[in-house]
Scaffold this active site. Structure first.
Site, PDB file in Angstrom:
ATOM      1  N   GLY A  64       0.735  -1.117  -0.010  1.00 22.92           N
ATOM      2  CA  GLY A  64      -0.040  -0.040  -0.113  1.00 22.92           C
ATOM      3  C   GLY A  64       1.329   1.476   0.335  1.00 22.92           C
ATOM      4  N   GLN A  86       3.157   9.519   1.210  1.00 26.38           N
ATOM      5  CA  GLN A  86       3.809   9.158   0.897  1.00 26.38           C
ATOM      6  C   GLN A  86       5.115  10.063   0.569  1.00 26.38           C
ATOM      7  OE1 GLN A  86       2.329   5.266   2.389  1.00 26.38           O
ATOM      8  NE2 GLN A  86       4.234   5.561   3.052  1.00 26.38           N
ATOM      9  N   CYS A  95       5.572  -0.182   7.358  1.00 27.92           N
ATOM     10  CA  CYS A  95       5.550   1.093   6.292  1.00 27.92           C
ATOM     11  C   CYS A  95       6.801   1.398   5.683  1.00 27.92           C
ATOM     12  CB  CYS A  95       5.384   2.241   7.131  1.00 27.92           C
ATOM     13  SG  CYS A  95       4.650   3.950   6.565  1.00 27.92           S
ATOM     14  N   LEU A  96       5.927   1.523   3.983  1.00 25.05           N
ATOM     15  CA  LEU A  96       7.336   2.142   3.583  1.00 25.05           C
ATOM     16  C   LEU A  96       7.893   3.612   3.603  1.00 25.05           C
ATOM     17  CD1 LEU A  96       5.688   1.180  -0.419  1.00 25.05           C
ATOM     18  CD2 LEU A  96       7.670  -0.285   1.508  1.00 25.05           C
ATOM     19  N   HIS A 125      -4.060   1.659   7.508  1.00 18.64           N
ATOM     20  CA  HIS A 125      -3.037   2.040   7.235  1.00 18.64           C
ATOM     21  C   HIS A 125      -2.760   3.059   6.559  1.00 18.64           C
ATOM     22  CE1 HIS A 125       1.659   1.468   7.745  1.00 18.64           C
ATOM     23  NE2 HIS A 125       1.291   2.338   7.024  1.00 18.64           N
ATOM     24  N   GLU A 126      -3.234   3.076   5.322  1.00 18.24           N
ATOM     25  CA  GLU A 126      -3.357   3.875   4.465  1.00 18.24           C
ATOM     26  C   GLU A 126      -3.876   4.839   4.463  1.00 18.24           C
ATOM     27  OE1 GLU A 126      -0.786   3.603   2.850  1.00 18.24           O
ATOM     28  OE2 GLU A 126      -0.273   1.277   3.147  1.00 18.24           O
ATOM     29  N   HIS A 167      -2.176   7.622   6.867  1.00 13.53           N
ATOM     30  CA  HIS A 167      -1.541   8.638   6.396  1.00 13.53           C
ATOM     31  C   HIS A 167      -2.445  10.188   5.446  1.00 13.53           C
ATOM     32  CE1 HIS A 167       2.170   6.430   6.630  1.00 13.53           C
ATOM     33  NE2 HIS A 167       1.725   5.077   5.299  1.00 13.53           N
TER      34      HIS A 167
HETATM   35 NI    NI Z   1       2.471   3.453   5.936  1.00 10.36          NI
END
Ligand code: NI
Length: 159
Positions: free
Chosen positions: A46, A51, A88-89, A130-131, A134
């Site tokens: 995701g 991000q 998380c990226l 999660h997304e 963000h």
């Molecule tokens: Ni993330």
């Protein structure tokens, strides 16, 4: 399409509340394509627009069942609980145990402005939570708790 830079750690864009998308135009379509390419390149499941430094309410998710794009996603309801490791990226090398709802109903537009309702379960539900967090400037690290005794890590997911 282009791979965009993923902002990490204490980058300010990760703490901002994102604005709703109002124009379903080519710019949005290009953004979604770039987000998907960036997510796949980083081997995540995701990615949220903030991000990559874009403060708009757009996320992409692929938990192995194909790409799902969500514009202006709204969580309609949640049900149950699941605990698992999460990553998380934007926080490379880190992971932690997070409890999320087992099931989530979410409504979101696609790039053309068509409204869909998704009934997500398991990893897909986790990724949706999660997304969408963000988009409100919230990262998973604030939710990390100690895993229950006997919990085994079986592969981590970067979202
Ligand atoms: Ni993330």
């Amino acid at each position: 399409m282009a791979i965009r830079k993923i902002f990490t750690d204490d980058a300010e864009c990760l703490t901002k509340v994102c604005r709703e998308v109002t124009k379903f135009d080519k710019k949005l379509s290009d953004l979604i394509d770039d987000m998907a390419e960036t997510m796949y390149d980083a081997e995540g499941v995701g990615l949220a627009a903030p991000q990559i430094g874009i403060l708009r309410r757009v996320v992409v998710i692929d938990c192995g069942d194909g790409l799902v794009e969500m514009v202006n996603p709204v969580i309609i309801s949640t049900e149950g609980e699941q605990g698992d490791m999460e990553g998380c990226l934007s926080f490379p090398g880190k992971s932690g145990y997070v409890v999320r709802p087992e099931k989530v109903v979410v409504r979101a537009y696609d790039r053309h402005g068509v409204l869909y309702e998704y009934k997500a379960e398991g990893l897909f539900a986790r990724a949706v939570m999660h997304e969408t967090d963000h988009l409100d400037g919230k990262v998973y690290l604030r939710l990390v708790t100690e895993p229950p005794e006997g919990f085994k890590v079986n592969g981590e997911d970067d979202e």
